[in-house]
Design a protein around this motif. Structure first.
Motif, PDB file in Angstrom:
ATOM      1  N   ALA A 278       0.738  -1.142  -0.110  1.00 30.19           N
ATOM      2  CA  ALA A 278      -0.080   0.098  -0.026  1.00 30.19           C
ATOM      3  C   ALA A 278       0.984   1.310  -0.123  1.00 30.19           C
ATOM      4  CB  ALA A 278      -1.082   0.041   1.025  1.00 30.19           C
ATOM      5  N   LEU A 279       2.035   1.249   0.738  1.00 26.00           N
ATOM      6  CA  LEU A 279       2.826   2.356   0.678  1.00 26.00           C
ATOM      7  C   LEU A 279       3.604   2.524  -0.685  1.00 26.00           C
ATOM      8  CD1 LEU A 279       4.738   1.877   4.145  1.00 26.00           C
ATOM      9  CD2 LEU A 279       2.456   3.118   3.558  1.00 26.00           C
ATOM     10  N   ILE A 280       3.911   1.719  -1.389  1.00 29.27           N
ATOM     11  CA  ILE A 280       4.444   1.964  -2.567  1.00 29.27           C
ATOM     12  C   ILE A 280       3.427   2.427  -3.654  1.00 29.27           C
ATOM     13  CG2 ILE A 280       5.321   0.832  -4.750  1.00 29.27           C
ATOM     14  CD1 ILE A 280       6.910  -0.902  -2.915  1.00 29.27           C
ATOM     15  N   GLU A 281       2.054   1.819  -3.469  1.00 32.71           N
ATOM     16  CA  GLU A 281       0.914   2.391  -4.194  1.00 32.71           C
ATOM     17  C   GLU A 281       0.614   3.778  -4.141  1.00 32.71           C
ATOM     18  OE1 GLU A 281      -1.902  -0.315  -3.316  1.00 32.71           O
ATOM     19  OE2 GLU A 281      -1.469  -2.062  -4.275  1.00 32.71           O
ATOM     20  N   GLN A 282       0.787   4.180  -2.960  1.00 32.92           N
ATOM     21  CA  GLN A 282       0.454   5.782  -2.430  1.00 32.92           C
ATOM     22  C   GLN A 282       1.592   6.642  -2.670  1.00 32.92           C
ATOM     23  OE1 GLN A 282      -1.360   5.419   1.332  1.00 32.92           O
ATOM     24  NE2 GLN A 282      -2.424   3.755   0.875  1.00 32.92           N
ATOM     25  N   LEU A 283       2.697   6.317  -3.223  1.00 28.98           N
ATOM     26  CA  LEU A 283       3.866   6.929  -3.442  1.00 28.98           C
ATOM     27  C   LEU A 283       3.453   7.625  -4.880  1.00 28.98           C
ATOM     28  CD1 LEU A 283       6.637   7.863  -1.978  1.00 28.98           C
ATOM     29  CD2 LEU A 283       7.775   6.092  -3.561  1.00 28.98           C
ATOM     30  N   GLY A 284       3.860   9.022  -5.040  1.00 26.35           N
ATOM     31  CA  GLY A 284       3.375   9.596  -6.014  1.00 26.35           C
ATOM     32  C   GLY A 284       4.560   9.760  -7.106  1.00 26.35           C
ATOM     33  N   PRO A 285       4.322  10.020  -8.499  1.00 18.51           N
ATOM     34  CA  PRO A 285       5.497  10.096  -9.105  1.00 18.51           C
ATOM     35  C   PRO A 285       6.788  11.149  -8.700  1.00 18.51           C
ATOM     36  CG  PRO A 285       3.357  10.431 -10.471  1.00 18.51           C
ATOM     37  CD  PRO A 285       3.179  10.479  -8.957  1.00 18.51           C
ATOM     38  N   GLY A 286       7.762  10.453  -8.839  1.00 14.85           N
ATOM     39  CA  GLY A 286       8.977  11.421  -8.369  1.00 14.85           C
ATOM     40  C   GLY A 286       9.259  11.191  -6.831  1.00 14.85           C
ATOM     41  N   GLY A 287       8.228  10.396  -5.976  1.00 14.87           N
ATOM     42  CA  GLY A 287       8.204  10.370  -4.633  1.00 14.87           C
ATOM     43  C   GLY A 287       9.353   9.720  -4.176  1.00 14.87           C
ATOM     44  N   ARG A 288       9.548   9.541  -2.810  1.00 17.97           N
ATOM     45  CA  ARG A 288      10.692   8.839  -2.167  1.00 17.97           C
ATOM     46  C   ARG A 288      10.088   8.156  -0.787  1.00 17.97           C
ATOM     47  NH1 ARG A 288      12.980  12.626  -4.618  1.00 17.97           N
ATOM     48  NH2 ARG A 288      14.839  12.069  -5.972  1.00 17.97           N
ATOM     49  N   LEU A 289      10.161   6.861  -0.864  1.00 15.84           N
ATOM     50  CA  LEU A 289       9.835   6.090   0.461  1.00 15.84           C
ATOM     51  C   LEU A 289      11.063   5.958   1.113  1.00 15.84           C
ATOM     52  CD1 LEU A 289       8.053   4.260   2.346  1.00 15.84           C
ATOM     53  CD2 LEU A 289       8.343   2.435   0.708  1.00 15.84           C
ATOM     54  N   VAL A 290      11.330   6.098   2.327  1.00 13.89           N
ATOM     55  CA  VAL A 290      12.266   5.484   3.320  1.00 13.89           C
ATOM     56  C   VAL A 290      11.865   4.594   4.487  1.00 13.89           C
ATOM     57  CG1 VAL A 290      14.263   6.534   4.594  1.00 13.89           C
ATOM     58  CG2 VAL A 290      13.642   7.730   2.727  1.00 13.89           C
ATOM     59  N   ILE A 291      12.424   3.578   4.467  1.00  8.83           N
ATOM     60  CA  ILE A 291      12.030   2.308   5.461  1.00  8.83           C
ATOM     61  C   ILE A 291      12.972   1.650   5.645  1.00  8.83           C
ATOM     62  CG2 ILE A 291      11.149   1.327   3.370  1.00  8.83           C
ATOM     63  CD1 ILE A 291       8.944   0.000   5.006  1.00  8.83           C
ATOM     64  N   PRO A 292      13.155   1.193   7.204  1.00  9.96           N
ATOM     65  CA  PRO A 292      14.000   0.254   7.518  1.00  9.96           C
ATOM     66  C   PRO A 292      13.233  -1.401   7.320  1.00  9.96           C
ATOM     67  CG  PRO A 292      12.984   1.367   9.415  1.00  9.96           C
ATOM     68  CD  PRO A 292      12.357   1.985   8.040  1.00  9.96           C
TER      69      PRO A 292
END
Length: 221
Positions: A166-180
């Protein structure tokens, strides 16, 4: 003797240089360091730990949770590469410290906390500090916050066994997800996930970390 606020900032800068071969960053952005200098960490730790507020280490905040060490807060914030127009999702409000730092850099921060007591304390703390661009919701962070998506940045402050889809799906174009990512009490890696404007997803390993487990984490098909 406990560190001072300035010593904390100096330690962050030193750690950034020391870990540059892994992170690709010899220093964090001026905006990130300014945010770290404007948010008083002592306001987010229990009174019993107030003397250690500026030490470069995690501290307990109750309910089995911790406030992350200042260097990690600065690193994860820098990896998001936010702009003043950014809309950010945080998974794991905790004490509210990370969200307060993000609020200095982004237009809006949405923060999810699974533990009601922590969510309520964080809301009150933000109100007392006059922080108006953070909205806290008590919910399972693995599901994200679909109504507020897409996000320019997503930050997860607890270790997942794998990245919630769900977190990848909610990431917008050009967006970044930082996660351990990694199992509890074992080797975990901090990842930076980027969604290119084309929609392609790229993952980059940053460095080893140690976080409390993501509550209600689950396996995904």
């Amino acid at each position: 003797m406990a560190d001072t606020w300035q010593q904390m900032l100096d330690t962050i800068a030193t750690e950034a240089r020391y870990t540059a071969s892994m992170t690709g960053r010899t220093q964090f952005s001026e905006a990130v360091m300014q945010a770290m200098s404007e948010v008083d960490r002592s306001a987010f730790v229990p009174a019993v730990n107030r003397e250690q507020a500026y030490d470069n280490g995690p501290l307990p905040i109750g309910n089995g949770q911790t406030i992350s060490q200042p260097y990690i807060v600065a690193l994860m914030t820098d990896l998001l590469e936010l702009t003043p127009d950014s809309v950010v999702l945080e998974v794991g409000t905790g004490s509210g410290y990370q969200a307060a730092v993000l609020a200095q850099l982004a237009r809006q921060v949405y923060s999810l906390e699974r533990i009601p007591e922590l969510a309520e304390v964080a809301r009150k703390r933000f109100a007392d500090l006059g922080v108006t661009n953070i909205e806290v919701r008590c919910a399972n962070g693995c599901d994200g916050w679909q109504e507020k998506a897409p996000f320019d940045g997503i930050i997860v402050t607890a270790a997942a066994s794998e990245i919630p889809p769900a977190l990848i799906e909610q990431l917008g174009p050009g967006g970044r997800l930082v996660i351990p990512v990694g199992p509890p009490c074992s080797y975990q890696e901090l990842l930076q996930v980027t969604r290119e404007p084309s929609g392609d997803i790229h993952r980059r390993r940053i460095l080893g970390v140690a976080f409390v487990p993501l509550i209600n984490d689950q396996k995904y098909e």
